[in-house]
Design an enzyme around this catalytic site. Structure first.
Site, PDB file in Angstrom:
ATOM      1  N   ARG A   1      42.798  72.070  25.706  1.00  0.00           N
ATOM      2  CA  ARG A   1      42.795  73.344  24.989  1.00  0.00           C
ATOM      3  C   ARG A   1      42.413  73.201  23.519  1.00  0.00           C
ATOM      4  NH1 ARG A   1      48.576  75.383  26.635  1.00  0.00           N
ATOM      5  NH2 ARG A   1      48.813  73.164  27.053  1.00  0.00           N
TER       6      ARG A   1
ATOM      7  N   GLN B   1      48.589  55.496  30.418  1.00  0.00           N
ATOM      8  CA  GLN B   1      48.910  56.285  31.606  1.00  0.00           C
ATOM      9  C   GLN B   1      47.565  56.696  32.196  1.00  0.00           C
ATOM     10  OE1 GLN B   1      50.360  60.265  31.135  1.00  0.00           O
ATOM     11  NE2 GLN B   1      51.418  60.266  33.101  1.00  0.00           N
TER      12      GLN B   1
ATOM     13  N   GLU C   1      61.911  74.615  34.726  1.00  0.00           N
ATOM     14  CA  GLU C   1      60.582  74.931  34.197  1.00  0.00           C
ATOM     15  C   GLU C   1      60.281  76.401  34.468  1.00  0.00           C
ATOM     16  OE1 GLU C   1      58.538  72.914  32.218  1.00  0.00           O
ATOM     17  OE2 GLU C   1      60.476  71.917  32.249  1.00  0.00           O
TER      18      GLU C   1
ATOM     19  N   ASN D   1      63.991  74.141  26.265  1.00  0.00           N
ATOM     20  CA  ASN D   1      63.776  72.714  26.086  1.00  0.00           C
ATOM     21  C   ASN D   1      62.669  72.472  25.071  1.00  0.00           C
ATOM     22  OD1 ASN D   1      63.456  69.953  26.391  1.00  0.00           O
ATOM     23  ND2 ASN D   1      62.345  70.109  28.335  1.00  0.00           N
TER      24      ASN D   1
END
Ligand code: UD1
Ligand code: CA
Length: 453
Positions: free
Chosen positions: A17, A76, A156, A171
């Site tokens: 983004r 990762q 979530e 969170n």
């Protein structure tokens, strides 16, 4: 803090983004990569080592994160979720730490005190600590579900019920985990959720299910602002600038229009400095007590000693060193040059690669011709020298102490101390010639009009 701590910093995102050719954590806030802000906050929270989880731009991200702490990097390769990302640093975590902090690399406003309070809660016996924040616009964030003083779960947004979505305690994404439980909790995370990802947030329920203690500590919503787009980058920049200016003013710096003054992460300004409106301060600037920076000046890599005046409309480039009480005025540019104590460069000058002696006066429009198209050369102007207006000092050249350079001179040879140098054609006056000149001009004009041109 006697306990030791590893901070796992997640920076493996694709930054889609951001629409950028580089990882978003390399984008600057206060002229410093956001990842450096995050690592620096960890350092201030007494963290012992950083495990940086990287994806794209790994080498550049690692270099930008190197602010003094030991940083190891852990690639990762697939983006399978935040718990999966933390586990990329498995071998670092396995070394054994009292506290593990998980911090997002795109959250540059995080304050050390929030990280410290999360670590403190672990020291006080919690297994997992979540850094939460309150917001009226919780969409997109994981909701913190509390029960009896404990955090029961993080849901979530996509997986939450309508009732859970009404919760405004969210969170922030940052966590502390007890070092001896971290790997076991993370390994127990599964990916059976709306996104099919391994959610770090699932360790809350996993820890609770085995009778562990999970608590939330609260940070301000600003601190946990995550940057995904350039719009958010600009918002965070504005907040960061506001905070730094506030700190500087509290520490004794005057600004008449603070919202128009921009500083960098390493800007050092002493008390009793005055900064007028519309001043931009890039990296590497120190301004000492009693100096005044007048409006519309642009400074980078410059040292400005006590009592100096800069501007309005001055540009100081890297290596500009203004010694005590010197003055650089409007439309002047100084680069890689020392302006001696009490010296004046007041109007429309370029002084580059130069040493200007104490109390020297550099006249309006003086230029140091420092570049011959291939190499740069230095100009020296001695103490007390007076360089007249519109002189061109062709480097390498020296103008001696207490000498004079006549205005309009092109100085290509050394001027000895106490000498007066004329480096220009002598003026001649032709008596009565002005009238003839005009007549010739008028005749020429008439000829042209007749020819119809
Ligand atoms: C996450 C939290 C959410 C919280 C929000 C706060 C989870 C599951 N959700 O959601 O509860 O409210 O942050 O902003 O943790 N990353 C990796 N590798 C991955 C996945 C993510 O490095 O495989 C990094 C991202 O680059 C980013 C951070 O981890 O810096 C968070 O990931 P993101 O996908 O943005 O999580 P959110 O959906 O925002
Ligand atoms: Ca995010």
């Amino acid at each position: 803090m006697a306990r030791n701590c590893l901070a796992v910093v997640l920076a493996a995102g694709d930054s889609t983004r951001m629409k950028s050719s580089v990882s978003k954590v390399l984008h600057p806030v206060g002229n410093w990569p956001m990842i450096a802000h995050v690592v620096s906050a960890a350092q201030s929270a007494d963290v012992d080592a950083v495990a940086l989880v990287v994806g794209r731009d790994a080498d550049n991200v690692a270099a930008a994160a190197n602010t003094g702490l030991a940083v190891s990097t852990w690639p990762q390769t697939e983006r399978l979720g935040t718990a999966h990302a933390v586990l990329a640093a498995r071998d670092a975590i396995a070394k054994g730490y009292d506290d593990i902090l998980v911090i997002f690399g795109d959250t540059p406003l995080i304050a050390a005190k929030s990280l410290v309070s999360a670590r403190q809660a672990i020291a006080d016996g919690a297994d997992v600590v979540v850094i939460g924040f309150r917001t009226d616009a919780p969409d997109g964030y994981g909701r913190l579900i509390e029960r009896g003083g404990q955090l029961a779960a993080i849901r979530e947004h996509r997986d939450a019920t309508d009732a859970e979505r009404a919760i405004t305690f969210c969170n922030g994404g940052l966590m502390a985990i007890s070092g001896d439980k971290a790997l076991r909790l993370l390994d127990a995370v599964e990916n059976n959720n709306a996104k099919g990802e391994f959610y770090l947030t699932d360790i809350v329920e996993i820890a609770r299910a085995e009778g562990g203690s999970v608590v939330a500590v609260e940070a301000s919503a600003q601190e946990v602002l995550g940057i995904n787009t350039r719009v958010e980058l600009a918002e965070v920049e504005a907040l960061w600038q506001q905070k730094r200016r506030h700190e500087l003013m509290i520490a004794g710096v005057s600004m008449s229009a603070p919202e128009t003054v921009f500083v960098s992460h390493d800007t050092m300004i002493e008390a009793d400095v005055t900064i007028e409106p519309n001043v931009t301060i890039g990296p590497g600037v120190t301004i000492r007590s009693g100096a005044t920076i007048r409006a519309f000046s642009h400074l980078e890599g410059a040292t400005i000693d006590a009592g100096c005046t800069v501007g309005p409309f001055t540009r100081l480039r890297p290596g500009a060193e203004l010694q005590n009480g010197s003055k650089v005025g409007n439309f002047c540019e100084i680069k890689n040059a020392v302006i001696g104590a009490g010296a004046k460069v007041n109007h429309l000058s370029y002084v580059g690669d130069a040493d200007i002696g104490a109390k020297a006066n550099i006249g309006a429009g003086t230029i140091t011709c420092n570049y011959d198209g291939i190499n740069k050369h230095r100009t020296e102007v001695g103490a007390g020298a007076f360089v007249g207006s519109n002189a061109a000092l062709v480097a390498p050249v020296r103008v001696g102490d207490d000498s004079y350079v006549a205005s309009g001179s092109v100085v290509t040879m050394e001027v000895p101390a106490d000498a007066v140098a004329f480096g220009r054609a002598r003026q001649t006056n032709k008596k009565g010639a002005a009238g003839k000149l005009r007549e010739r001009g008028l005749a020429e004009k008439a000829r042209r009009q007749k020819a119809g041109k």
